[in-house]
Design a protein around this motif. Structure first.
Motif, PDB file in Angstrom:
ATOM      1  N   LEU A 221       0.818  -1.209   0.000  1.00 30.23           N
ATOM      2  CA  LEU A 221       0.000   0.000   0.000  1.00 30.23           C
ATOM      3  C   LEU A 221       0.853   1.261   0.000  1.00 30.23           C
ATOM      4  N   GLU A 222       0.260   2.316  -0.514  1.00 29.33           N
ATOM      5  CA  GLU A 222       0.931   3.616  -0.530  1.00 29.33           C
ATOM      6  C   GLU A 222       0.094   4.617   0.253  1.00 29.33           C
ATOM      7  N   GLU A 223       0.719   5.305   1.181  1.00 31.20           N
ATOM      8  CA  GLU A 223       0.078   6.381   1.925  1.00 31.20           C
ATOM      9  C   GLU A 223       1.115   7.483   2.141  1.00 31.20           C
ATOM     10  N   GLN A 224       0.639   8.685   2.356  1.00 35.95           N
ATOM     11  CA  GLN A 224       1.566   9.772   2.664  1.00 35.95           C
ATOM     12  C   GLN A 224       2.199   9.514   4.025  1.00 35.95           C
ATOM     13  N   MET A 225       3.508   9.711   4.090  1.00 39.29           N
ATOM     14  CA  MET A 225       4.211   9.505   5.359  1.00 39.29           C
ATOM     15  C   MET A 225       5.343  10.515   5.478  1.00 39.29           C
ATOM     16  N   ALA A 226       5.623  10.909   6.704  1.00 34.39           N
ATOM     17  CA  ALA A 226       6.654  11.905   6.939  1.00 34.39           C
ATOM     18  C   ALA A 226       7.920  11.314   7.543  1.00 34.39           C
ATOM     19  N   CYS A 227       7.767  10.202   8.285  1.00 36.74           N
ATOM     20  CA  CYS A 227       8.931   9.704   9.030  1.00 36.74           C
ATOM     21  C   CYS A 227       9.432   8.353   8.521  1.00 36.74           C
ATOM     22  N   GLY A 228       8.528   7.448   8.160  1.00 36.23           N
ATOM     23  CA  GLY A 228       8.909   6.122   7.699  1.00 36.23           C
ATOM     24  C   GLY A 228       9.127   5.110   8.797  1.00 36.23           C
ATOM     25  N   ILE A 229       8.944   5.500  10.064  1.00 31.57           N
ATOM     26  CA  ILE A 229       9.247   4.595  11.174  1.00 31.57           C
ATOM     27  C   ILE A 229       8.108   4.485  12.198  1.00 31.57           C
ATOM     28  N   GLY A 230       6.916   4.960  11.859  1.00 34.77           N
ATOM     29  CA  GLY A 230       5.767   4.795  12.744  1.00 34.77           C
ATOM     30  C   GLY A 230       5.634   5.813  13.838  1.00 34.77           C
ATOM     31  N   VAL A 231       6.305   6.940  13.726  1.00 35.96           N
ATOM     32  CA  VAL A 231       6.249   7.966  14.773  1.00 35.96           C
ATOM     33  C   VAL A 231       5.204   9.034  14.477  1.00 35.96           C
ATOM     34  N   CYS A 232       5.128   9.476  13.220  1.00 33.64           N
ATOM     35  CA  CYS A 232       4.247  10.606  12.896  1.00 33.64           C
ATOM     36  C   CYS A 232       2.776  10.199  12.809  1.00 33.64           C
ATOM     37  N   LEU A 233       2.485   8.900  12.646  1.00 33.61           N
ATOM     38  CA  LEU A 233       1.122   8.360  12.577  1.00 33.61           C
ATOM     39  C   LEU A 233       0.347   8.851  11.355  1.00 33.61           C
ATOM     40  N   GLY A 234       1.044   9.376  10.363  1.00 34.70           N
ATOM     41  CA  GLY A 234       0.365   9.912   9.191  1.00 34.70           C
ATOM     42  C   GLY A 234      -0.132   8.855   8.231  1.00 34.70           C
ATOM     43  N   CYS A 235       0.338   7.622   8.364  1.00 40.59           N
ATOM     44  CA  CYS A 235      -0.023   6.576   7.398  1.00 40.59           C
ATOM     45  C   CYS A 235      -0.876   5.482   8.030  1.00 40.59           C
ATOM     46  N   ALA A 236      -1.653   5.835   9.066  1.00 38.27           N
ATOM     47  CA  ALA A 236      -2.493   4.839   9.744  1.00 38.27           C
ATOM     48  C   ALA A 236      -3.657   4.412   8.855  1.00 38.27           C
ATOM     49  N   ILE A 237      -3.914   3.102   8.803  1.00 33.84           N
ATOM     50  CA  ILE A 237      -5.071   2.576   8.083  1.00 33.84           C
ATOM     51  C   ILE A 237      -5.786   1.573   8.976  1.00 33.84           C
ATOM     52  N   PRO A 238      -7.118   1.475   8.872  1.00 38.06           N
ATOM     53  CA  PRO A 238      -7.843   0.474   9.654  1.00 38.06           C
ATOM     54  C   PRO A 238      -7.488  -0.937   9.184  1.00 38.06           C
ATOM     55  N   ALA A 239      -7.534  -1.882  10.103  1.00 33.67           N
ATOM     56  CA  ALA A 239      -7.227  -3.271   9.773  1.00 33.67           C
ATOM     57  C   ALA A 239      -8.087  -4.194  10.631  1.00 33.67           C
ATOM     58  N   ARG A 240      -8.138  -5.463  10.254  1.00 34.89           N
ATOM     59  CA  ARG A 240      -8.911  -6.431  11.018  1.00 34.89           C
ATOM     60  C   ARG A 240      -8.142  -6.951  12.232  1.00 34.89           C
ATOM     61  N   SER A 241      -6.824  -7.043  12.100  1.00 35.98           N
ATOM     62  CA  SER A 241      -6.024  -7.637  13.165  1.00 35.98           C
ATOM     63  C   SER A 241      -5.858  -6.724  14.362  1.00 35.98           C
ATOM     64  N   ARG A 242      -6.042  -5.427  14.161  1.00 34.83           N
ATOM     65  CA  ARG A 242      -6.004  -4.436  15.239  1.00 34.83           C
ATOM     66  C   ARG A 242      -6.690  -3.182  14.713  1.00 34.83           C
ATOM     67  N   PRO A 243      -7.081  -2.251  15.590  1.00 37.99           N
ATOM     68  CA  PRO A 243      -7.824  -1.087  15.086  1.00 37.99           C
ATOM     69  C   PRO A 243      -7.126  -0.349  13.954  1.00 37.99           C
ATOM     70  N   TYR A 244      -5.829  -0.118  14.109  1.00 40.13           N
ATOM     71  CA  TYR A 244      -5.076   0.574  13.068  1.00 40.13           C
ATOM     72  C   TYR A 244      -3.713  -0.082  12.892  1.00 40.13           C
ATOM     73  N   ARG A 245      -3.233  -0.032  11.661  1.00 41.40           N
ATOM     74  CA  ARG A 245      -1.871  -0.438  11.359  1.00 41.40           C
ATOM     75  C   ARG A 245      -1.232   0.683  10.556  1.00 41.40           C
ATOM     76  N   TYR A 246       0.089   0.720  10.588  1.00 39.07           N
ATOM     77  CA  TYR A 246       0.818   1.807   9.940  1.00 39.07           C
ATOM     78  C   TYR A 246       1.537   1.289   8.709  1.00 39.07           C
ATOM     79  N   VAL A 247       1.309   1.968   7.590  1.00 32.99           N
ATOM     80  CA  VAL A 247       1.859   1.506   6.319  1.00 32.99           C
ATOM     81  C   VAL A 247       3.378   1.469   6.366  1.00 32.99           C
ATOM     82  N   CYS A 248       3.996   2.399   7.075  1.00 37.24           N
ATOM     83  CA  CYS A 248       5.457   2.470   7.081  1.00 37.24           C
ATOM     84  C   CYS A 248       6.103   1.372   7.912  1.00 37.24           C
ATOM     85  N   SER A 249       5.539   1.042   9.066  1.00 34.47           N
ATOM     86  CA  SER A 249       6.196   0.106   9.979  1.00 34.47           C
ATOM     87  C   SER A 249       5.536  -1.264  10.007  1.00 34.47           C
ATOM     88  N   ASN A 250       4.196  -1.348   9.917  1.00 41.93           N
ATOM     89  CA  ASN A 250       3.515  -2.632   9.832  1.00 41.93           C
ATOM     90  C   ASN A 250       3.447  -3.120   8.391  1.00 41.93           C
TER      91      ASN A 250
END
Length: 280
Positions: A221-250
């Motif tokens: 997946l592609e989402e806008q991200m500023a940090c690439g390491i899961g800190v800025c939370l800009g790339c959060a997407i909903p998922a089934r395995s947990r409420p949100y996952r991050y495109v950059c780190s998950n």
């Protein structure tokens, strides 16, 4: 993962706004896997402020180089396109998750749309290195002929190419999903995996096709991200395995079953959990 400085060794213009940057001094990326990405920022001052994320196209451990494929769509990529050999860039990587490794018991259908080619090109390289290129096929689509790049290189790997263009200028006319359906029909009854990267709308369509046929599917997946390491939370997407996952780190590579029809862009099938809170 490491933050380091590299230099542009080559800037190869492919046409249609596409270009390949070969970066020297990238020994830290020698163990990178298909699907992983890097954050790159040139020495261009304060504007634009943030680095840009690019999936790795190829790495050459012996030479200490890494290639990224990009298309000029904004100010950051326009500046990178004008980079000359010797120009310094800041790199953070390798980042994120990767696609499954080639399996001699499976047929891997690699589905790429436009600038989503890099991780699947790298997956094809890995399959070729393991003498499994015959078990991988690339289904590659774009709006027109200029959007289909590096075809000769992939043919030299031994990959079977199935090309589509929306204007019919190359290969089958129509969307890449049309060619994917044909390949799934061809391989009916075999062990097949689908791996995709491209526009998110394309990926949701690919994931639904795979789900209908009960075939494992992995999408980058592609989402806008500023940090690439899961800190800025800009790339959060909903998922089934947990409420949100991050495109950059998950991610960026996800099992499609975890994110399909949960992400509001896919679209969502029910109420979403509240958005994540920024760390204090």
């Amino acid at each position: 993962m490491r933050y380091f400085q590299a230099k542009v060794a080559e800037n190869r213009v492919l046409g249609g706004g596409y270009f390949v940057l070969r970066l020297a001094g990238c020994a830290s990326l020698s163990a990178a896997k298909p699907g992983q990405f890097v954050m790159i920022r040139g020495a261009w001052g304060r504007d634009p402020l943030l680095p840009r994320a690019f999936s790795l196209l190829s790495v050459a451990p012996a030479a200490g180089t890494a290639d990224v494929l990009a298309k000029t769509v904004g100010r950051g990529t326009a500046l990178l396109e004008r980079s000359l050999p010797g120009a310094e860039v800041d790199v953070l990587g390798p980042l994120g998750t990767s696609f499954p490794t080639p399996d001699p018991e499976c047929v891997d259908l690699l589905v790429a749309g436009g600038v989503g080619l890099p991780p699947l090109y790298m997956q094809g390289e890995l399959a070729a290195a393991q003498k499994l290129a015959a078990r991988s096929e690339l289904v590659y689509g774009g709006r027109g002929a200029p959007d289909l790049v590096l075809l000769r290189e992939m043919e030299n790997m031994g990959l079977a190419l199935h090309l589509t263009t929306e204007d019919g200028s190359v290969g089958m006319k129509g969307l890449v999903t049309r060619a994917l359906e044909a390949r799934l029909d061809t391989h009916r009854g075999k062990r097949v995996r689908v791996m995709g990267c491209g526009p998110n709308a394309m990926l949701w369509a690919v994931a639904r096709l795979a789900r209908e046929r009960e075939i494992p599917c992995f999408i980058s997946l592609e989402e806008q991200m500023a940090c690439g390491i899961g800190v800025c939370l800009g790339c959060a997407i909903p998922a089934r395995s947990r409420p949100y996952r991050y495109v950059c780190s998950n991610g960026p590579v996800f099992d499609a079953a975890d994110v399909l029809d949960v992400n509001p862009k896919s679209p969502a099938t029910g109420p979403l959990p509240p958005p994540p809170e920024c760390p204090a």
